[in-house]
Design a protein around this motif. Structure first.
Motif, PDB file in Angstrom:
ATOM      1  N   VAL A 231     -19.333 -16.147   2.892  1.00  0.00           N
ATOM      2  CA  VAL A 231     -19.961 -15.890   1.596  1.00  0.00           C
ATOM      3  C   VAL A 231     -20.042 -14.390   1.333  1.00  0.00           C
ATOM      4  N   ALA A 232     -20.327 -13.610   2.360  1.00  0.00           N
ATOM      5  CA  ALA A 232     -20.371 -12.149   2.201  1.00  0.00           C
ATOM      6  C   ALA A 232     -18.991 -11.586   1.866  1.00  0.00           C
ATOM      7  N   GLU A 233     -17.962 -12.163   2.446  1.00  0.00           N
ATOM      8  CA  GLU A 233     -16.603 -11.637   2.258  1.00  0.00           C
ATOM      9  C   GLU A 233     -16.053 -11.872   0.856  1.00  0.00           C
ATOM     10  N   SER A 234     -16.463 -12.958   0.211  1.00  0.00           N
ATOM     11  CA  SER A 234     -15.831 -13.382  -1.034  1.00  0.00           C
ATOM     12  C   SER A 234     -16.506 -12.785  -2.273  1.00  0.00           C
ATOM     13  N   GLU A 235     -15.709 -12.192  -3.138  1.00  0.00           N
ATOM     14  CA  GLU A 235     -16.225 -11.704  -4.417  1.00  0.00           C
ATOM     15  C   GLU A 235     -16.570 -12.858  -5.349  1.00  0.00           C
ATOM     16  N   LYS A 236     -15.982 -14.015  -5.114  1.00  0.00           N
ATOM     17  CA  LYS A 236     -16.233 -15.180  -5.965  1.00  0.00           C
ATOM     18  C   LYS A 236     -17.659 -15.707  -5.825  1.00  0.00           C
ATOM     19  N   THR A 237     -18.360 -15.302  -4.773  1.00  0.00           N
ATOM     20  CA  THR A 237     -19.707 -15.834  -4.530  1.00  0.00           C
ATOM     21  C   THR A 237     -20.798 -15.052  -5.244  1.00  0.00           C
ATOM     22  N   ILE A 238     -20.463 -13.924  -5.850  1.00  0.00           N
ATOM     23  CA  ILE A 238     -21.476 -13.103  -6.516  1.00  0.00           C
ATOM     24  C   ILE A 238     -22.092 -13.880  -7.680  1.00  0.00           C
ATOM     25  N   GLY A 239     -23.426 -13.916  -7.692  1.00  0.00           N
ATOM     26  CA  GLY A 239     -24.145 -14.618  -8.738  1.00  0.00           C
ATOM     27  C   GLY A 239     -24.246 -16.116  -8.535  1.00  0.00           C
ATOM     28  N   GLU A 240     -23.770 -16.601  -7.395  1.00  0.00           N
ATOM     29  CA  GLU A 240     -23.727 -18.040  -7.143  1.00  0.00           C
ATOM     30  C   GLU A 240     -24.778 -18.471  -6.109  1.00  0.00           C
ATOM     31  N   VAL A 241     -25.230 -19.712  -6.261  1.00  0.00           N
ATOM     32  CA  VAL A 241     -26.013 -20.398  -5.226  1.00  0.00           C
ATOM     33  C   VAL A 241     -25.066 -21.365  -4.544  1.00  0.00           C
ATOM     34  N   ILE A 242     -25.030 -21.327  -3.193  1.00  0.00           N
ATOM     35  CA  ILE A 242     -23.980 -22.039  -2.464  1.00  0.00           C
ATOM     36  C   ILE A 242     -24.570 -22.804  -1.292  1.00  0.00           C
ATOM     37  N   ASN A 243     -24.347 -24.105  -1.260  1.00  0.00           N
ATOM     38  CA  ASN A 243     -24.767 -24.925  -0.127  1.00  0.00           C
ATOM     39  C   ASN A 243     -23.896 -24.646   1.097  1.00  0.00           C
ATOM     40  N   ALA A 244     -24.509 -24.681   2.263  1.00  0.00           N
ATOM     41  CA  ALA A 244     -23.760 -24.731   3.522  1.00  0.00           C
ATOM     42  C   ALA A 244     -24.256 -25.964   4.265  1.00  0.00           C
ATOM     43  N   GLY A 245     -23.475 -27.024   4.216  1.00  0.00           N
ATOM     44  CA  GLY A 245     -23.864 -28.279   4.852  1.00  0.00           C
ATOM     45  C   GLY A 245     -22.650 -29.009   5.376  1.00  0.00           C
ATOM     46  N   SER A 246     -22.904 -30.015   6.183  1.00  0.00           N
ATOM     47  CA  SER A 246     -21.817 -30.738   6.842  1.00  0.00           C
ATOM     48  C   SER A 246     -21.254 -31.868   6.005  1.00  0.00           C
ATOM     49  N   ASN A 247     -22.017 -32.305   4.970  1.00  0.00           N
ATOM     50  CA  ASN A 247     -21.677 -33.499   4.199  1.00  0.00           C
ATOM     51  C   ASN A 247     -21.722 -34.747   5.088  1.00  0.00           C
ATOM     52  N   TYR A 248     -22.667 -34.708   6.065  1.00  0.00           N
ATOM     53  CA  TYR A 248     -22.870 -35.845   6.978  1.00  0.00           C
ATOM     54  C   TYR A 248     -24.363 -36.102   7.062  1.00  0.00           C
ATOM     55  N   GLU A 249     -24.780 -37.323   6.742  1.00  0.00           N
ATOM     56  CA  GLU A 249     -26.188 -37.685   6.691  1.00  0.00           C
ATOM     57  C   GLU A 249     -26.545 -38.560   7.886  1.00  0.00           C
ATOM     58  N   ILE A 250     -27.679 -38.261   8.529  1.00  0.00           N
ATOM     59  CA  ILE A 250     -28.131 -39.046   9.672  1.00  0.00           C
ATOM     60  C   ILE A 250     -29.654 -39.079   9.689  1.00  0.00           C
ATOM     61  N   THR A 251     -30.224 -40.201  10.068  1.00  0.00           N
ATOM     62  CA  THR A 251     -31.685 -40.283  10.156  1.00  0.00           C
ATOM     63  C   THR A 251     -32.176 -39.569  11.410  1.00  0.00           C
ATOM     64  N   ILE A 252     -33.450 -39.197  11.388  1.00  0.00           N
ATOM     65  CA  ILE A 252     -34.059 -38.616  12.583  1.00  0.00           C
ATOM     66  C   ILE A 252     -33.998 -39.625  13.732  1.00  0.00           C
ATOM     67  N   GLY A 253     -34.240 -40.894  13.420  1.00  0.00           N
ATOM     68  CA  GLY A 253     -34.203 -41.930  14.445  1.00  0.00           C
ATOM     69  C   GLY A 253     -32.847 -42.038  15.120  1.00  0.00           C
ATOM     70  N   ASP A 254     -31.773 -42.004  14.335  1.00  0.00           N
ATOM     71  CA  ASP A 254     -30.424 -42.076  14.914  1.00  0.00           C
ATOM     72  C   ASP A 254     -30.075 -40.792  15.669  1.00  0.00           C
ATOM     73  N   THR A 255     -30.641 -39.674  15.233  1.00  0.00           N
ATOM     74  CA  THR A 255     -30.450 -38.422  15.976  1.00  0.00           C
ATOM     75  C   THR A 255     -31.089 -38.522  17.355  1.00  0.00           C
ATOM     76  N   VAL A 256     -32.276 -39.105  17.408  1.00  0.00           N
ATOM     77  CA  VAL A 256     -32.949 -39.332  18.691  1.00  0.00           C
ATOM     78  C   VAL A 256     -32.060 -40.164  19.610  1.00  0.00           C
ATOM     79  N   LYS A 257     -31.468 -41.230  19.076  1.00  0.00           N
ATOM     80  CA  LYS A 257     -30.609 -42.103  19.885  1.00  0.00           C
ATOM     81  C   LYS A 257     -29.414 -41.332  20.448  1.00  0.00           C
ATOM     82  N   LYS A 258     -28.820 -40.458  19.648  1.00  0.00           N
ATOM     83  CA  LYS A 258     -27.691 -39.662  20.132  1.00  0.00           C
ATOM     84  C   LYS A 258     -28.128 -38.751  21.280  1.00  0.00           C
ATOM     85  N   ILE A 259     -29.285 -38.121  21.121  1.00  0.00           N
ATOM     86  CA  ILE A 259     -29.773 -37.209  22.158  1.00  0.00           C
ATOM     87  C   ILE A 259     -30.094 -37.964  23.441  1.00  0.00           C
TER      88      ILE A 259
END
Length: 330
Positions: A231-259
């Motif tokens: 985001v710092a490198e790109s001039e296209k990001t000036i004036g923009e709000v930008i999400n940084a996410g995985s586009n992967y949804e998981i419940t806290i409960g299922d996260t516990v199971k993975k751990i």
């Protein structure tokens, strides 16, 4: 942007994400000034754990973003400012709302004003997915309404709007990065993933958590640090709000199971009322639309949730001295 020799200030450099970002900037050859919050112990947070080569490559300064004159002194001469310093713990914001206003809104304004005075080339302001509140639709894009469901999220909405106003009023080169739920090595037990891992590794057969039904979009900290870089490198990001996410949804409960599966120990989950948010304050669903950051910068996450959790478990296993598993870390 060529980072080699670029004068870069990271506020909140001693913290979880800030420390990883500082290390990445050193790898890229930047001339890094790391701002750690002043304290009488001269404690530099996670910077104190850096290897000697990295530590010798940065200039560490102590100060407080709530103090404007100090920000002027520190920002003078900087070309890029990556602003991460903030109060971030949601539970503590219920106890001390004004501290969040003074740090997150007033402190951010001090940083922005000093950047304006010294014509900084690029500023990346750090937001949070908590500004969206519980998802009104998914995946959440940057047009989603903001909802102040905790004093913390309200303070970050205020800070985001100050950044927006400085871009629109003074034509400043500001981008706002909105990370979703970052996790990984160095995260404190105020967050859910290290809370789960540290309790299990401490030998507890019953672990205390809040609600297991909310969903999150977890992002490994190295991916989040790379998002700041892109985001710092790109001039296209000036004036923009930008999400940084995985586009992967998981419940806290299922996260516990993975751990539990990674660690290989059987545990019982207990609901601890102290860890529950007030009913109307709980963010029940977060799931990021990361289309915009991909289009503007080419960034995309490189860590799967499983790979990230494995690295996090291994780090916590080797650093249990940082975790007090018998108390609730507000």
């Amino acid at each position: 942007m060529n980072w080699q020799g670029k004068k870069v200030l990271v506020t909140g450099a001693e913290g979880f994400i800030g420390s990883h970002l500082t290390e990445r900037l050193v790898e890229l050859g930047a001339d890094v000034t790391a701002l750690a919050q002043y304290n009488s112990f001269n404690n530099w947070g996670w910077i104190d754990t850096f290897d000697k080569k990295t530590k010798d490559s940065i200039k560490v300064v102590t100060g407080d973003i709530r103090e404007y004159d100090g920000m002027k002194r520190i920002i003078k001469g900087q070309e890029v400012v990556l602003h991460l310093a903030a109060l971030i713990a949601i539970p503590y914001s219920y106890l001390s709302p004004m501290a969040y206003v003074r740090t997150n809104i007033e402190g951010t304004t001090n940083v922005l004003e000093a950047c304006r005075e010294y014509d900084v080339e690029k500023i990346v302001h750090t937001s949070t997915s908590e500004t969206y509140g519980t998802a009104l639709y998914v995946p959440i894009d940057e047009k989603h309404p903001m909802q102040g469901q905790s004093p913390y999220s309200a303070s970050k909405i205020g800070a985001d709007k100050m950044a927006e106003s400085y871009y629109k009023s003074f034509n400043m080169p500001i981008a706002t990065l909105r990370p979703f739920n970052t996790y990984g090595p160095r995260q404190s037990a105020r967050a859910v993933i290290p809370t789960i891992i540290s309790q299990i590794l401490a030998g507890k057969t019953e672990i205390k958590l809040g609600s297991l039904t909310p969903t999150r979009d977890f992002n490994f900290v190295k991916d989040t640090a790379e998002a700041f870089i892109k985001v710092a490198e790109s001039e296209k990001t000036i004036g923009e709000v930008i999400n940084a996410g995985s586009n992967y949804e998981i419940t806290i409960g299922d996260t516990v199971k993975k751990i539990i599966s990674i660690i290989g120990k059987d545990v019982k989950i207990l609901c601890d009322d102290e860890r529950l948010r007030p009913e109307n304050s709980e963010v029940n669903r977060l799931w990021a639309d990361n289309t915009k950051i991909k289009e503007l910068t080419g960034w995309k996450p490189s860590y799967s949730i499983d790979k990230g959790l494995e690295e996090t478990v291994e780090w916590i296993k080797n650093n249990m001295q940082y975790f007090k598993t018998d108390i609730y870390n507000v």
